[in-house]
Write a protein that holds these residues in place. Sequence first.
Motif, short mmCIF file in Angstrom:
data_model
loop_
_atom_site.label_atom_id
_atom_site.label_comp_id
_atom_site.label_asym_id
_atom_site.label_seq_id
_atom_site.Cartn_x
_atom_site.Cartn_y
_atom_site.Cartn_z
N ARG A 1 12.90 0.79 7.89
CA ARG A 1 11.45 0.59 8.00
C ARG A 1 10.73 1.19 6.80
O ARG A 1 9.82 0.59 6.23
CB ARG A 1 10.91 1.25 9.28
N ASN A 2 11.17 2.38 6.41
CA ASN A 2 10.57 3.06 5.28
C ASN A 2 10.81 2.30 3.97
O ASN A 2 9.89 2.14 3.16
CB ASN A 2 11.13 4.48 5.18
N LEU A 3 12.02 1.83 3.76
CA LEU A 3 12.34 1.08 2.54
C LEU A 3 11.57 -0.24 2.49
O LEU A 3 11.08 -0.65 1.43
CB LEU A 3 13.84 0.82 2.45
N THR A 4 11.44 -0.90 3.63
CA THR A 4 10.68 -2.16 3.67
C THR A 4 9.21 -1.90 3.36
O THR A 4 8.59 -2.65 2.60
CB THR A 4 10.83 -2.81 5.06
N THR A 5 8.65 -0.84 3.91
CA THR A 5 7.26 -0.48 3.63
C THR A 5 7.07 -0.18 2.15
O THR A 5 6.11 -0.65 1.53
CB THR A 5 6.84 0.73 4.48
N GLN A 6 8.00 0.57 1.56
CA GLN A 6 7.89 0.89 0.13
C GLN A 6 8.02 -0.34 -0.74
O GLN A 6 7.31 -0.47 -1.74
CB GLN A 6 8.95 1.92 -0.25
N LEU A 7 8.92 -1.25 -0.38
CA LEU A 7 9.07 -2.48 -1.16
C LEU A 7 7.79 -3.30 -1.15
O LEU A 7 7.35 -3.79 -2.19
CB LEU A 7 10.23 -3.32 -0.61
N LEU A 8 7.16 -3.43 0.02
CA LEU A 8 5.92 -4.20 0.09
C LEU A 8 4.76 -3.47 -0.58
O LEU A 8 3.85 -4.11 -1.11
CB LEU A 8 5.59 -4.50 1.56
N GLU A 9 4.81 -2.15 -0.61
CA GLU A 9 3.73 -1.38 -1.22
C GLU A 9 3.82 -1.40 -2.74
O GLU A 9 2.83 -1.62 -3.43
CB GLU A 9 3.77 0.06 -0.72
N PHE A 10 5.01 -1.19 -3.28
CA PHE A 10 5.17 -1.04 -4.73
C PHE A 10 5.70 -2.29 -5.42
O PHE A 10 5.60 -2.41 -6.63
CB PHE A 10 6.08 0.14 -5.04
N GLY A 11 6.33 -3.20 -4.68
CA GLY A 11 6.84 -4.43 -5.28
C GLY A 11 8.25 -4.32 -5.81
O GLY A 11 8.92 -5.34 -5.98
N LYS A 12 8.73 -3.11 -6.08
CA LYS A 12 10.07 -2.93 -6.63
C LYS A 12 10.55 -1.52 -6.30
O LYS A 12 9.81 -0.56 -6.48
CB LYS A 12 10.03 -3.11 -8.15
N ILE A 13 11.79 -1.41 -5.79
CA ILE A 13 12.36 -0.09 -5.50
C ILE A 13 13.80 -0.08 -5.96
O ILE A 13 14.44 -1.12 -6.12
CB ILE A 13 12.28 0.27 -4.00
N GLU A 14 14.32 1.13 -6.18
CA GLU A 14 15.72 1.31 -6.56
C GLU A 14 16.46 1.93 -5.39
O GLU A 14 16.03 2.95 -4.84
CB GLU A 14 15.82 2.23 -7.78
N THR A 15 17.58 1.32 -5.01
CA THR A 15 18.36 1.81 -3.89
C THR A 15 19.81 1.32 -4.05
O THR A 15 20.13 0.66 -5.04
CB THR A 15 17.75 1.33 -2.55
N SER A 16 20.66 1.64 -3.09
CA SER A 16 22.04 1.16 -3.17
C SER A 16 22.10 -0.33 -2.83
O SER A 16 21.18 -0.87 -2.22
CB SER A 16 22.94 1.95 -2.23
N LEU B 1 14.83 -7.96 6.09
CA LEU B 1 13.66 -7.45 6.80
C LEU B 1 12.37 -7.75 6.05
O LEU B 1 11.36 -8.11 6.65
CB LEU B 1 13.82 -5.94 7.02
N ALA B 2 12.39 -7.63 4.73
CA ALA B 2 11.19 -7.93 3.94
C ALA B 2 10.85 -9.41 4.02
O ALA B 2 9.67 -9.79 4.10
CB ALA B 2 11.40 -7.50 2.49
N ASP B 3 11.87 -10.27 4.01
CA ASP B 3 11.62 -11.70 4.13
C ASP B 3 10.98 -12.03 5.48
O ASP B 3 10.08 -12.87 5.57
CB ASP B 3 12.92 -12.50 3.96
N LYS B 4 11.41 -11.34 6.54
CA LYS B 4 10.81 -11.57 7.85
C LYS B 4 9.35 -11.13 7.87
O LYS B 4 8.50 -11.79 8.46
CB LYS B 4 11.59 -10.84 8.93
N MET B 5 9.05 -10.00 7.22
CA MET B 5 7.67 -9.52 7.19
C MET B 5 6.77 -10.48 6.40
O MET B 5 5.64 -10.75 6.80
CB MET B 5 7.59 -8.12 6.57
#
Length: 113
Positions: free
Chosen positions: A19-34, A44-48
Motif C-alpha cells: 500500500r505504501n509503495l503504491t501510494t508513493q508511486l502515484l505521488e512521485f511518479g517514479k520509485i526505486e525498489t527491488s 496494484l497501481a494499474d488497478k488504482m
Amino acid sequence: MPGTRKLGKATDNRIAMLRNLTTQLLEFGKIETSVAKAKEVRALADKMITLGKANTLQSKRQALSYITKEDVVYKLFNEIAPKYAERNGGYTRIIKIGPRRGDACEMAFIELV
C-alpha cells in the motif's frame, strides 16, 4: 497474478508495504525498489489507475480505502487517470538497474508511462 509473492514478510506487513509503495508511486511518479516488489506494485497501481478512470463515488471510496493519502487520491482522479483515458492498461514501466551493493538484490525503477 498479483499477491502470489510473499516477499519474506508476514501478511499484514506485506500488505502495508505494498500500500505504501503504491501510494508513493502515484505521488512521485517514479520509485526505486527491488524487482520482485516492483512486479507486485505494478498490478496494484494499474488497478488504482483503472479505478481513477471510472471516476465514480464508489471508485473514489475504493481508492481511499487502499491509498494512504487523500491528496494522492485527488491527484489520481484529477491528473493521472485523465492522461490514460484512451489507454487500455500498461500504465507502468519497470526498468532494471542492476544489483544492490549491500546484498546483491536486483533493483529496478518503476515509473508511470
